[in-house]
Design a protein around this motif. Structure first.
Motif, mmCIF file in Angstrom:
data_model
loop_
_atom_site.group_PDB
_atom_site.id
_atom_site.type_symbol
_atom_site.label_atom_id
_atom_site.label_comp_id
_atom_site.label_asym_id
_atom_site.label_seq_id
_atom_site.Cartn_x
_atom_site.Cartn_y
_atom_site.Cartn_z
ATOM 1 N N UNK A 111 23.079 -54.535 -74.019
ATOM 2 C CA UNK A 111 22.934 -54.126 -72.612
ATOM 3 C C UNK A 111 21.487 -53.858 -72.218
ATOM 4 N N UNK A 112 20.559 -54.011 -73.168
ATOM 5 C CA UNK A 112 19.180 -53.622 -72.894
ATOM 6 C C UNK A 112 18.538 -54.448 -71.779
ATOM 7 N N UNK A 113 18.794 -55.739 -71.758
ATOM 8 C CA UNK A 113 18.200 -56.595 -70.739
ATOM 9 C C UNK A 113 18.614 -56.185 -69.343
ATOM 10 N N UNK A 114 19.911 -55.966 -69.144
ATOM 11 C CA UNK A 114 20.412 -55.569 -67.834
ATOM 12 C C UNK A 114 19.898 -54.184 -67.449
ATOM 13 N N UNK A 115 19.876 -53.270 -68.421
ATOM 14 C CA UNK A 115 19.382 -51.914 -68.179
ATOM 15 C C UNK A 115 17.906 -51.927 -67.767
ATOM 16 N N UNK A 116 17.082 -52.694 -68.490
ATOM 17 C CA UNK A 116 15.655 -52.765 -68.167
ATOM 18 C C UNK A 116 15.435 -53.404 -66.801
ATOM 19 N N UNK A 117 16.230 -54.408 -66.472
ATOM 20 C CA UNK A 117 16.098 -55.054 -65.177
ATOM 21 C C UNK A 117 16.381 -54.075 -64.043
ATOM 22 N N UNK A 118 17.381 -53.226 -64.201
ATOM 23 C CA UNK A 118 17.703 -52.247 -63.160
ATOM 24 C C UNK A 118 16.544 -51.283 -62.928
ATOM 25 N N UNK A 119 15.865 -50.899 -63.994
ATOM 26 C CA UNK A 119 14.718 -50.000 -63.863
ATOM 27 C C UNK A 119 13.540 -50.710 -63.206
ATOM 28 N N UNK A 120 13.269 -51.923 -63.654
ATOM 29 C CA UNK A 120 12.093 -52.648 -63.168
ATOM 30 C C UNK A 120 12.294 -53.197 -61.764
ATOM 31 N N UNK A 121 13.533 -53.282 -61.320
ATOM 32 C CA UNK A 121 13.789 -53.770 -59.957
ATOM 33 C C UNK A 121 13.131 -52.886 -58.903
ATOM 34 N N UNK A 122 12.914 -51.617 -59.233
ATOM 35 C CA UNK A 122 12.253 -50.720 -58.282
ATOM 36 C C UNK A 122 10.807 -51.143 -58.036
ATOM 37 N N UNK A 123 10.260 -51.914 -58.989
ATOM 38 C CA UNK A 123 8.871 -52.360 -58.887
ATOM 39 C C UNK A 123 8.781 -53.840 -58.526
ATOM 40 N N UNK A 124 9.898 -54.458 -58.227
ATOM 41 C CA UNK A 124 9.937 -55.912 -58.103
ATOM 42 C C UNK A 124 9.008 -56.436 -57.012
ATOM 43 N N UNK A 125 8.832 -55.673 -55.944
ATOM 44 C CA UNK A 125 7.951 -56.127 -54.870
ATOM 45 C C UNK A 125 6.496 -56.117 -55.288
ATOM 46 N N UNK A 126 6.202 -55.433 -56.396
ATOM 47 C CA UNK A 126 4.816 -55.326 -56.859
ATOM 48 C C UNK A 126 4.568 -56.106 -58.141
ATOM 49 N N UNK A 127 5.553 -56.147 -59.011
ATOM 50 C CA UNK A 127 5.382 -56.837 -60.296
ATOM 51 C C UNK A 127 6.752 -57.292 -60.778
ATOM 52 N N UNK A 128 7.039 -58.552 -60.634
ATOM 53 C CA UNK A 128 8.337 -59.103 -61.032
ATOM 54 C C UNK A 128 8.283 -59.401 -62.527
ATOM 55 N N UNK A 129 8.821 -58.492 -63.325
ATOM 56 C CA UNK A 129 8.693 -58.556 -64.781
ATOM 57 C C UNK A 129 10.023 -58.976 -65.392
ATOM 58 N N UNK A 130 9.989 -60.006 -66.208
ATOM 59 C CA UNK A 130 11.178 -60.481 -66.911
ATOM 60 C C UNK A 130 11.372 -59.625 -68.161
ATOM 61 N N UNK A 131 12.487 -58.874 -68.294
ATOM 62 C CA UNK A 131 12.690 -58.010 -69.469
ATOM 63 C C UNK A 131 12.747 -58.765 -70.785
ATOM 64 N N UNK A 132 12.988 -60.081 -70.746
ATOM 65 C CA UNK A 132 13.085 -60.849 -71.992
ATOM 66 C C UNK A 132 11.728 -61.341 -72.487
ATOM 67 N N UNK A 133 10.664 -61.121 -71.717
ATOM 68 C CA UNK A 133 9.334 -61.578 -72.125
ATOM 69 C C UNK A 133 8.776 -60.685 -73.230
ATOM 70 N N UNK A 134 8.094 -61.258 -74.230
ATOM 71 C CA UNK A 134 7.338 -60.421 -75.165
ATOM 72 C C UNK A 134 6.218 -59.707 -74.416
#
Length: 853
Positions: A132-155
């Protein structure tokens, strides 16, 4: 300030009573050799409060919060977080008690994905399951999506610096801790991201949390803090209500004397008419047709919204990025194809990212400062120590570098003092052109003014200086002229009365009608083609296995065309046991390489186990006796692995030296027990080891199963992720509460246990106790792992890759014999394939990292 109730276990307080102390530091003392870092510092942080901590570089700010977070061990004093009290806090204790910290240099593990990094740093009760880590990280990073669209699967190694801070800050806020410590959080953030950070910080304290905010940017401190504490020379000067002090008063408290800040220092009278540096028609991936010139004695500023090509132009001029065009120094054309050539042409670069590009962490201050001036300080290849020390001492004094001596490791200094050492290196080199990328990043207000004056004085000597800064106020203060970039081109130029903070900002924002959307697109876009198939394949640790499989297939075709015997059952029945043997040794070697070690003892350990087996598995044992004999081999192997671990991880001996000691010890014991091959091993047992399914040995099937199982464990289990985390960066792993010793114990003991099946296969070959039969396999096992794509520095590798690497080595040896070549061709082919493979993997990853830098 009104506070609202929150219901989320008990990490945030139910009510934010401003009288409630959520972080208490009492009489914290810390000494380093020659430095009294903290002098009985006591600090109180209350619920609902943003408590700023300010001071010069080396004042003790980062050390103090490191003590609170458990990453620095205080000599004396206590830490209280909520109701938990400790005199020796650890990172795990601090995290579970409710403290989250974002370090000045993000505590991220480069070889793990964004999601894995975020999950590992969470308290145990809040840590999501692996799937569930990928989905969980995406939910957190979505708050920053307008500033930095970060793929949780990236190294993490593929993220831009600003994106790394977003990951850290997002993760820390997601913990909903009692206290968040932010150490220089805005140094790498774009302006829009700073505003979002401030919004989230205010939201956190409104819900009963507290924030300790460390920054050299006093404008930000005065804007966001409720309370300000000032540290100077390791002591607490005082704690003040922000409303009762002014910014100039804080500056004077920080430096200990009155300082004039913001004076415009540029002086056109010092600028000569001679053109010192000229660029014409410079083009690259992120910029095109850039033409500019800098006169002797002039400081030219590079401005623009982040991501408009100005940083890429500066790095191209330093030889760090590709660029095509004409570059001249003193009207002499120079090459900038790499940093060394650019430096010889008279151009030197002060990097923005000092941790990765600026400092040599394990060298002294003196060595770091002198590294670009070795030729000037030497004669006939011999260094003049007296001249070197005199030159460096003078430069250190000018920059007020705080250190017990110039011979301590630079890694022991604060970030700001490290930056000063890097600047001293640039100034000592005596170049005609200096390219300064964010020269005052992470530097306190007093030192910042000194650096401005140093750069100004450098320009007065006739040197051309280019300064890139995200602060328009800084450019206005120091520069004679500023050029503004938009979409990779110079679109405006400011000087004289137009050169103001407001003028630079306005020019950047109005450079073109498409400016705002272009900047937003660049800031929010992930790394170029980050999810493309080629990039996904290139970053996958199994990619090398595909390359090796292709090489194996090509060699097989060559062998088939040369002889019909290659594809016979007899050939495979001879080759596959050898492959299984090497595969087990390679997988053991991979286990140790994951934590950054190399085990030179695997070959002698295999020989020693064969000797032990000649006693414990002697002829005509009962089934129970055979089981006992194998169990004894496992225990002996585990003991050898434990010895390696003690030497390498507990006694901190270099892994190569530690395992070399074990190599010698095991070799000596083997010859002591069996000076010559002797002792018959039970033939019934050996027949079990040599069991086949058709022409495929059972041990080969076992090797494949073990490789797949270990690969799944490495990728899908928390233990496997922790092993890669420790190997990726042991210091960072310790910071987030992972035990590097525990992971190293698993690696070294696991490696030795994997030698056991290899030893059984050697027994089937020798059928007696041969004390040297496995010694030659050590180097082959290392070669197989390197061919399989492992990093010798740890954190990256694949057990399937190690298996395929072993298959390639076995294939080379077999094909060379079928072709009737001399045996030295085996070494030549393997050496060539290893060099090509390592170069290919390294270049591929380098290009990927460079494309997102």
């Amino acid at each position: 300030m009104t506070q609202s109730e929150v219901v989320d276990d008990d990490r945030l307080l139910p009510t934010a009573d401003p009288r409630t102390v959520v972080l208490r530091l009492d009489q914290i003392e810390k000494r380093y050799p020659g430095v009294h870092a903290l002098k009985g510092v006591s600090l109180r942080v209350h619920a609902g409060e943003i408590h700023a901590l300010v001071g010069e570089n080396g004042a003790g700010k980062s050390t103090l919060v490191g003590v609170a977070a458990g990453s620095v061990r205080a000599d004396t004093g206590t830490v209280e977080i909520g109701s938990a009290v400790s005199e020796e806090p650890s990172p795990e204790w601090a995290r579970e008690a409710g403290l989250a910290i974002v370090y000045q240099e993000p505590a991220l593990l480069p070889d793990l994905t964004v999601a894995q990094n975020m999950a590992l740093a969470m308290p145990q009760a809040q840590r999501p399951a692996l799937r569930a880590q990928g989905r969980w990280a995406r939910e957190i990073l979505d708050r920053w999506q307008s500033l930095a669209d970060i793929d949780p699967s990236l190294p993490v190694r593929e993220l831009r610096p600003d994106a790394r801070f977003v990951v850290e800050i997002g993760r820390a806020l997601a913990e909903q801790p009692r206290v968040i410590v932010l150490d220089e959080p805005t140094e790498h953030l774009l302006p829009a991201a700073v505003e979002e950070l401030f919004r989230l910080v205010r939201e956190h304290v409104e819900h009963g949390g507290a924030v300790v905010y460390i920054s050299h940017r006093l404008g930000e401190v005065m804007r966001i803090a409720h309370t300000i504490s000032v540290l100077r020379d390791g002591a607490l000067v005082g704690t003040f209500d922000r409303a009762t002090v002014s910014e100039p008063e804080i500056v004077n408290l920080v430096v200990g004397h009155e300082v004039t800040v913001g004076e415009h220092r540029a002086s056109g009278g010092d600028v000569q008419q001679t053109e010192r540096f000229a660029v014409r028609g410079l083009s690259g991936q992120a910029f095109h047709d850039v033409t500019l010139s800098v006169r002797a004695g002039e400081i030219l500023g590079f401005a623009g919204i982040e991501g408009q090509g100005q940083r890429e132009v500066l790095r191209a001029l330093a030889g760090l990025e590709d660029g095509r065009g004409e570059v001249r120094v003193n009207d002499r054309k120079i090459s900038t194809r790499n940093p060394s050539v650019a430096q010889r042409g008279g151009v030197l670069y002060l990097p923005q990212d000092r941790h990765n590009e600026g400092v040599f962490a394990h060298l002294s201050l003196r060595e770091n400062a002198a590294v670009t001036t070795l030729r000037r300080l030497s004669r006939w290849g011999l260094m003049s120590t007296q001249t070197e020390r005199r030159a460096i001492r003078g430069q250190f004094e000018a920059l007020r570098v705080k250190a017990p001596s110039m011979d301590v490791e630079i890694a022991s200094l604060s970030g700001g003092n490290q930056q000063k050492v890097v600047l001293s290196r640039v100034l000592l080199a005596g170049s005609q052109v200096i390219l300064a990328d964010e020269p005052t990043q992470g530097v306190d207000v007093g030192a910042r003014e000194e650096i401005y004056e140093i750069l100004r004085e450098t320009a007065r000597r006739g040197i051309a200086v280019i300064v890139l800064s995200s602060s328009s106020a800084e450019l206005a203060q120091i520069c004679d002229r500023v050029v503004v970039f938009s979409r990779g081109q110079v679109v405006a130029e400011l000087e004289g009365a137009a050169l103001t903070d407001h003028g630079i900002t306005q020019a950047a924002l109005t450079a073109s009608r498409a400016r705002a959307s272009a900047a937003e697109d660049e800031a929010t876009r992930p790394a170029p083609a980050a999810n493309s198939v080629p990039r996904r394949l290139a970053r996958n640790d199994l990619m090398p296995s595909g390359v090796l499989a292709l090489a194996i297939l090509v060699l097989g075709v060559v062998a088939v065309n040369h002889t019909e015997f290659y594809l016979t059952q007899r050939n495979f029945s001879l080759v596959l046991p050898l492959l299984a043997l090497l595969a087990f040794l390679a997988m053991g070697q991979q286990m140790v390489m994951l934590v950054g070690g190399i085990d030179l003892s695997v070959g002698p350990l295999a020989s020693f186990l064969v000797v032990v087996g000649s006693f414990s598995l002697a002829a005509y044992r009962s089934p129970a006796g055979m089981v006992f004999g194998v169990v004894l081999l496992v225990l002996v192997a585990a003991a050898a692995g434990t010895v390696n671990w003690v030497l390498a991880s507990v006694l901190k001996i270099s892994p190569i030296m530690a395992t070399l000691v074990t190599f010698t010890l095991l070799q000596g014991l083997a010859f002591l027990l069996r000076p010559l091959p002797a002792g018959r091993i039970d033939p019934v047992f050996l027949s079990k080891v040599q069991t086949t399914w058709g022409f495929v040995p059972v041990m080969m099937v076992l090797a494949i199963a073990v490789a797949i199982g270990l690969e799944a464990w490495l990728r899908l289990s928390s233990r496997g992720v922790r092993l890669r985390a420790v190997g990726s960066n042991p210091r960072t792993a310790e910071r987030i509460g992972l035990s590097s010793r525990r992971a190293s114990l698993v690696a070294y003991v696991g490696c030795s246990v994997l030698v056991v099946p290899a030893a059984l296969l050697l027994m089937a070959q020798a059928r007696t106790g041969n004390p040297s039969i496995g010694d030659s396999y050590t180097l082959s096992s290392i070669a197989a792992v390197v061919l399989g794509g492992a990093s010798i520095f740890g954190g990256r590798g694949s057990f399937v890759g190690a298996l395929v690497g072993a298959a390639l080595i076995t294939q080379v040896n077999t094909v060379v014999q079928f072709l009737g070549l001399e045996l030295y061709w085996q070494q030549w082919l393997l050496a060539g394939l290893t060099i090509v493979s390592v170069a290919l993997y390294s270049k591929t990853r380098s290009l990927m990292t460079r494309s997102v830098a």
